[in-house]
Design a protein around this motif. Structure first.
Motif, short mmCIF file in Angstrom:
data_model
loop_
_atom_site.label_atom_id
_atom_site.label_comp_id
_atom_site.label_asym_id
_atom_site.label_seq_id
_atom_site.Cartn_x
_atom_site.Cartn_y
_atom_site.Cartn_z
N SER A 40 0.83 -1.21 0.00
CA SER A 40 0.00 0.00 0.00
C SER A 40 0.87 1.26 0.00
N GLY A 41 2.04 1.20 0.62
CA GLY A 41 2.95 2.33 0.58
C GLY A 41 3.48 2.60 -0.82
N LYS A 44 0.59 3.99 -2.85
CA LYS A 44 0.34 5.38 -2.43
C LYS A 44 1.32 6.32 -3.12
N ASN A 108 -2.17 4.97 4.54
CA ASN A 108 -1.85 4.87 3.12
C ASN A 108 -3.11 4.91 2.26
#
Length: 160
Positions: A40-41, A44, A108
């Motif tokens: 998810s980072g 993002k 995120n």
């Protein structure tokens, strides 16, 4: 602890407990949260329109190193704490890190500004339930140290 394990030398008990982690649901859940947080980072950073939250090699390297150190630490200390009889401490440690990773995942998702009608309210309610700082309307990234995350701004009560 099992009577058979108590008769074994400590190093064999420790190795047995370390090997049992592969089937431990708490460790499996923790590992999945770490992987989802990393994913998810990355997403993002790819979706971001703001310069401060875009893909950044320094930020990414720091994040991966931090996740690696935390994961190795948990995987080392969890079986050790269990073998010396601190089962609940070991479980609470893993649950604490699971909570922190869940907060990071929600942060995120919130910063991705997902425009899916059914998903946005879920993310908003999770952010509110977890009291995520980055989801607050008055959040300013300049008030926090970029690496440690410590608050360096003034409290509103101090300003009055």
């Amino acid at each position: 602890m099992h009577l058979l394990l108590m008769a074994l030398p400590y190093h064999e008990v420790a190795l047995h407990q370390a090997a049992k982690q592969i089937d431990d649901p708490l460790i499996v859940g923790f590992t999945l949260l770490v992987l989802f947080d990393i994913g998810s980072g990355i997403v993002k950073g790819l979706r971001s329109n703001h310069t401060a939250t875009r893909t950044n090699s320094t930020k990414g390297t720091y994040g991966l190193a931090r996740n690696f150190i935390i994961t190795i630490g948990v995987l080392m200390f969890y079986p050790y704490l269990i073998t010396i009889g601190f089962d609940y401490v070991a479980q609470m440690m893993v649950l604490y890190f699971c909570y922190q990773y869940l907060v990071s995942i929600v942060e995120n998702l919130k910063q991705m500004d997902i425009q899916v009608p059914w998903l946005s309210p879920v993310i908003d309610s999770l952010a509110k339930a977890l009291n995520v700082a980055k989801a607050q309307p008055d959040y300013n990234a300049q008030d926090f140290h970029p690496i440690t995350g410590t608050y360096k701004g003034k409290d509103k009560e101090e300003e009055k």
